[in-house]
Design a protein around this motif. Structure first.
Motif, PDB file in Angstrom:
ATOM      1  N   GLY A  70       0.884  -1.203  -0.177  1.00  0.00           N
ATOM      2  CA  GLY A  70      -0.146   0.198  -0.025  1.00  0.00           C
ATOM      3  C   GLY A  70       0.888   1.255  -0.170  1.00  0.00           C
ATOM      4  O   GLY A  70       0.546   2.389  -0.708  1.00  0.00           O
ATOM      5  N   GLU A  71       1.871   1.387   0.696  1.00  0.00           N
ATOM      6  CA  GLU A  71       2.884   2.275   0.881  1.00  0.00           C
ATOM      7  C   GLU A  71       3.645   2.420  -0.563  1.00  0.00           C
ATOM      8  O   GLU A  71       3.483   3.842  -1.118  1.00  0.00           O
ATOM      9  N   LEU A  72       3.897   1.622  -1.274  1.00  0.00           N
ATOM     10  CA  LEU A  72       4.592   1.757  -2.735  1.00  0.00           C
ATOM     11  C   LEU A  72       3.242   2.067  -3.867  1.00  0.00           C
ATOM     12  O   LEU A  72       3.778   3.061  -4.587  1.00  0.00           O
ATOM     13  N   ILE A  73       1.950   1.581  -3.474  1.00  0.00           N
ATOM     14  CA  ILE A  73       1.032   2.227  -4.508  1.00  0.00           C
ATOM     15  C   ILE A  73       0.777   3.652  -4.294  1.00  0.00           C
ATOM     16  O   ILE A  73       0.857   4.450  -5.061  1.00  0.00           O
ATOM     17  N   THR A  74       0.581   4.088  -2.882  1.00  0.00           N
ATOM     18  CA  THR A  74       0.556   5.339  -2.694  1.00  0.00           C
ATOM     19  C   THR A  74       1.434   6.296  -3.135  1.00  0.00           C
ATOM     20  O   THR A  74       1.260   7.520  -3.566  1.00  0.00           O
ATOM     21  N   ALA A  75       2.890   5.774  -3.005  1.00  0.00           N
ATOM     22  CA  ALA A  75       3.923   6.643  -3.781  1.00  0.00           C
ATOM     23  C   ALA A  75       3.955   6.627  -5.095  1.00  0.00           C
ATOM     24  O   ALA A  75       4.809   7.251  -5.680  1.00  0.00           O
ATOM     25  N   GLY A  76       3.155   5.902  -5.772  1.00  0.00           N
ATOM     26  CA  GLY A  76       3.126   5.649  -7.134  1.00  0.00           C
ATOM     27  C   GLY A  76       4.169   4.919  -7.736  1.00  0.00           C
ATOM     28  O   GLY A  76       4.539   4.859  -9.110  1.00  0.00           O
ATOM     29  N   VAL A  77       4.799   4.119  -7.002  1.00  0.00           N
ATOM     30  CA  VAL A  77       5.919   3.013  -7.471  1.00  0.00           C
ATOM     31  C   VAL A  77       5.643   1.837  -8.204  1.00  0.00           C
ATOM     32  O   VAL A  77       6.080   1.606  -9.006  1.00  0.00           O
ATOM     33  N   VAL A  78       4.466   1.317  -7.680  1.00  0.00           N
ATOM     34  CA  VAL A  78       3.950   0.067  -8.206  1.00  0.00           C
ATOM     35  C   VAL A  78       2.509   0.219  -8.390  1.00  0.00           C
ATOM     36  O   VAL A  78       1.878   1.178  -7.653  1.00  0.00           O
ATOM     37  N   GLU A  79       2.153  -0.753  -9.302  1.00  0.00           N
ATOM     38  CA  GLU A  79       0.637  -0.675  -9.541  1.00  0.00           C
ATOM     39  C   GLU A  79       0.244  -2.139  -9.324  1.00  0.00           C
ATOM     40  O   GLU A  79       0.679  -3.002  -9.804  1.00  0.00           O
ATOM     41  N   LYS A  80      -0.922  -2.425  -8.614  1.00  0.00           N
ATOM     42  CA  LYS A  80      -1.668  -3.638  -8.390  1.00  0.00           C
ATOM     43  C   LYS A  80      -2.465  -3.869  -9.167  1.00  0.00           C
ATOM     44  O   LYS A  80      -3.557  -3.186  -9.191  1.00  0.00           O
ATOM     45  N   LYS A  81      -2.686  -5.346  -9.796  1.00  0.00           N
ATOM     46  CA  LYS A  81      -3.509  -5.526 -10.743  1.00  0.00           C
ATOM     47  C   LYS A  81      -4.103  -7.052 -10.296  1.00  0.00           C
ATOM     48  O   LYS A  81      -3.485  -7.823 -10.060  1.00  0.00           O
ATOM     49  N   GLN A  82      -5.171  -7.486 -10.283  1.00  0.00           N
ATOM     50  CA  GLN A  82      -5.700  -8.838  -9.939  1.00  0.00           C
ATOM     51  C   GLN A  82      -5.760  -9.452 -11.182  1.00  0.00           C
ATOM     52  O   GLN A  82      -6.282  -8.947 -12.111  1.00  0.00           O
ATOM     53  N   ILE A  83      -5.352 -10.682 -11.383  1.00  0.00           N
ATOM     54  CA  ILE A  83      -5.353 -11.615 -12.443  1.00  0.00           C
ATOM     55  C   ILE A  83      -6.323 -12.706 -12.229  1.00  0.00           C
ATOM     56  O   ILE A  83      -5.992 -13.396 -10.913  1.00  0.00           O
ATOM     57  N   LEU A  84      -7.097 -13.092 -12.976  1.00  0.00           N
ATOM     58  CA  LEU A  84      -8.128 -14.318 -12.899  1.00  0.00           C
ATOM     59  C   LEU A  84      -7.483 -15.424 -13.241  1.00  0.00           C
ATOM     60  O   LEU A  84      -6.701 -15.341 -14.372  1.00  0.00           O
ATOM     61  N   GLY A  85      -7.026 -16.518 -12.111  1.00  0.00           N
ATOM     62  CA  GLY A  85      -6.381 -17.617 -12.514  1.00  0.00           C
ATOM     63  C   GLY A  85      -7.322 -18.509 -13.345  1.00  0.00           C
ATOM     64  O   GLY A  85      -8.363 -18.454 -13.534  1.00  0.00           O
ATOM     65  N   LEU A  86      -6.716 -19.701 -13.736  1.00  0.00           N
ATOM     66  CA  LEU A  86      -7.221 -20.990 -14.619  1.00  0.00           C
ATOM     67  C   LEU A  86      -8.378 -21.396 -13.601  1.00  0.00           C
ATOM     68  O   LEU A  86      -9.283 -22.031 -14.092  1.00  0.00           O
ATOM     69  N   ASP A  87      -8.168 -21.215 -12.325  1.00  0.00           N
ATOM     70  CA  ASP A  87      -9.036 -21.949 -11.317  1.00  0.00           C
ATOM     71  C   ASP A  87     -10.315 -20.999 -11.052  1.00  0.00           C
ATOM     72  O   ASP A  87     -11.081 -21.547  -9.999  1.00  0.00           O
ATOM     73  N   GLY A  88     -10.215 -20.002 -11.702  1.00  0.00           N
ATOM     74  CA  GLY A  88     -11.375 -18.759 -11.317  1.00  0.00           C
ATOM     75  C   GLY A  88     -11.167 -18.082 -10.130  1.00  0.00           C
ATOM     76  O   GLY A  88     -12.005 -17.384  -9.739  1.00  0.00           O
ATOM     77  N   ARG A  89     -10.076 -18.350  -9.627  1.00  0.00           N
ATOM     78  CA  ARG A  89      -9.714 -17.319  -8.313  1.00  0.00           C
ATOM     79  C   ARG A  89      -8.689 -16.203  -8.712  1.00  0.00           C
ATOM     80  O   ARG A  89      -8.057 -16.435  -9.773  1.00  0.00           O
ATOM     81  N   PHE A  90      -8.825 -15.079  -8.104  1.00  0.00           N
ATOM     82  CA  PHE A  90      -7.967 -14.069  -8.430  1.00  0.00           C
ATOM     83  C   PHE A  90      -6.427 -14.365  -7.537  1.00  0.00           C
ATOM     84  O   PHE A  90      -6.617 -15.075  -6.529  1.00  0.00           O
TER      85      PHE A  90
END
Length: 85
Positions: free
Chosen positions: A65-85
């Motif tokens: 969260g600290e890295l996201i707030t600082a604009g350093v990283v971006e978090k994305k959820q990816i849907l797996g083959l099992d239907g879970r994120f």
């Protein structure tokens, strides 16, 4: 001959010198950079990251969260083959 160490990544000075980012978050950033190599994307699971970094999940979520707030990283959820994120 030096033994191969297995992977590398780019760690930018503007992140490492940023006084608003904790040392633990900078370590997480370096870990993610190593997982990415030349790419701007990497896909380790939270479970993998906390096991390898020695963080608890709560600490991981605070530091990412600290890295996201600082604009350093971006978090994305990816849907797996099992239907879970």
């Amino acid at each position: 001959m030096k033994k191969k160490r297995g992977g590398w990544g780019r760690v930018y000075k503007d992140v490492t010198r940023n006084k608003n980012i904790s040392a633990a978050a900078k370590g997480l950033y370096a870990y993610l950079a190593a997982m990415c190599g030349l790419s701007e994307e990497c896909y380790p699971t939270v479970d993998t990251i906390v096991a390898e970094m020695g963080f608890g999940k709560d600490t991981f979520y605070r530091k990412i969260g600290e890295l996201i707030t600082a604009g350093v990283v971006e978090k994305k959820q990816i849907l797996g083959l099992d239907g879970r994120f």
